[in-house]
Design a protein around this motif. Sequence first.
Motif, short mmCIF file in Angstrom:
data_model
loop_
_atom_site.label_atom_id
_atom_site.label_comp_id
_atom_site.label_asym_id
_atom_site.label_seq_id
_atom_site.Cartn_x
_atom_site.Cartn_y
_atom_site.Cartn_z
N ILE A 253 -4.74 -1.44 10.07
CA ILE A 253 -4.30 -2.11 8.84
C ILE A 253 -3.16 -1.33 8.17
CG2 ILE A 253 -5.06 -2.92 6.55
CD1 ILE A 253 -7.87 -3.13 7.72
N ILE A 254 -3.10 -0.03 8.40
CA ILE A 254 -2.18 0.85 7.66
C ILE A 254 -0.71 0.43 7.78
CG2 ILE A 254 -1.31 3.22 7.48
CD1 ILE A 254 -4.11 4.18 8.17
N PRO A 255 -0.15 0.21 8.99
CA PRO A 255 1.28 -0.12 9.07
C PRO A 255 1.66 -1.40 8.31
CG PRO A 255 0.45 0.53 11.21
CD PRO A 255 -0.74 0.37 10.33
N ILE A 256 0.84 -2.45 8.44
CA ILE A 256 1.15 -3.70 7.74
C ILE A 256 1.01 -3.52 6.24
CG2 ILE A 256 0.47 -6.10 7.45
CD1 ILE A 256 1.88 -5.50 10.07
N LEU A 257 0.03 -2.74 5.81
CA LEU A 257 -0.15 -2.49 4.38
C LEU A 257 1.06 -1.74 3.81
CD1 LEU A 257 -2.00 -2.62 1.90
CD2 LEU A 257 -3.02 -0.44 2.65
N VAL A 258 1.52 -0.73 4.54
CA VAL A 258 2.70 0.02 4.10
C VAL A 258 3.93 -0.88 4.05
CG1 VAL A 258 4.30 1.88 4.74
CG2 VAL A 258 1.82 2.24 4.92
N LEU A 259 4.08 -1.73 5.07
CA LEU A 259 5.22 -2.64 5.10
C LEU A 259 5.19 -3.61 3.94
CD1 LEU A 259 7.67 -3.46 6.95
CD2 LEU A 259 6.19 -5.22 7.89
N PHE A 260 4.00 -4.13 3.63
CA PHE A 260 3.89 -5.07 2.51
C PHE A 260 4.22 -4.38 1.18
CE2 PHE A 260 1.47 -7.09 -0.90
CZ PHE A 260 1.97 -8.39 -0.81
N LEU A 261 3.73 -3.17 0.99
CA LEU A 261 4.02 -2.44 -0.24
C LEU A 261 5.51 -2.16 -0.38
CD1 LEU A 261 1.06 0.12 -0.32
CD2 LEU A 261 1.32 -1.96 -1.68
N PHE A 262 6.17 -1.95 0.76
CA PHE A 262 7.60 -1.66 0.74
C PHE A 262 8.43 -2.89 0.41
CE2 PHE A 262 11.73 -0.97 2.83
CZ PHE A 262 12.10 0.22 2.22
#
Length: 278
Positions: A253-262
């Motif tokens: 989940i981490i990469p997509i979560l970081v991308l969404f926050l960005f």
Amino acid sequence: MQTKNKGISILLFIFFLVISLLVLFPFFAILLASFKPSTELMRFGLNLKLQRDLLSLHNYTQIFTQGKEYLLWYKNSIFITFLYTTLSLFFSSIVGYALGVYKFKGNNTIFVLVLIVLMIPIEIMMMPLYKEMIAFKLMNTYMGVVFPFIATPYAIFFFRQYAMGLPKDLLDAARMDGCNEYGIYFRIMAPIMKPAFGAMAILQAMHGWNNFLWPLIVLRTNDMFTLPIGLAGLISPYGTNYDLLISGSVLTIIPILVLFLFFQRYFISGLTLGGVKG
């Protein structure tokens, strides 16, 4: 009147809070299970019981000590997602921009063809794409996973609709200043389309990250597998490594979560804004 509006607001808040909790329940349950021994999952299933004596980082430690293949799958997924998202945004935005801004013979015909391809289920195209990858000798390669989808119909449709709302006066002004069509797009129009790029970056990255069927067909060896394929391989009739499966699923989940926050500041405006006001 104010009291009535306040009451409606409170009811709406409670309603959406309940919906949010129902949606987030599976994530919280699997997050909590990732800190428990797999035997607890086998006995009680997914639940929100907080038993502090059972919680530990053993499952995550096991990933980085014993699950060396998991790190390799993670690297493959990140690279494929980055390659797919970058190429898809580049080519889809150019095609969508051209269809939305320029008027030329066959413009509507090409757009209709894009819509037709959009309506065709991907499963129908699997066999022709599979034969194509064999002919191009791209089986078991990163490009074999990415190449058939570098210009996706829904991304082209989205960029076309967005480009139709761009201020046309900028085109004429840039041409008068001696800027060619490529310069107009990359220097002027592409920066204006940042909300569209932000929204599509999240959607395309999610598709590339979660894609399972096509990489399963193209990739042959364990060292080329992506996370969805690798984690699915941990499930078998002869035994399932729940320790690695659950903790590994949480880390995906981490990469997509970081991308969404960005890109979150562009996401809503990119989906709702039809163009830029001149």
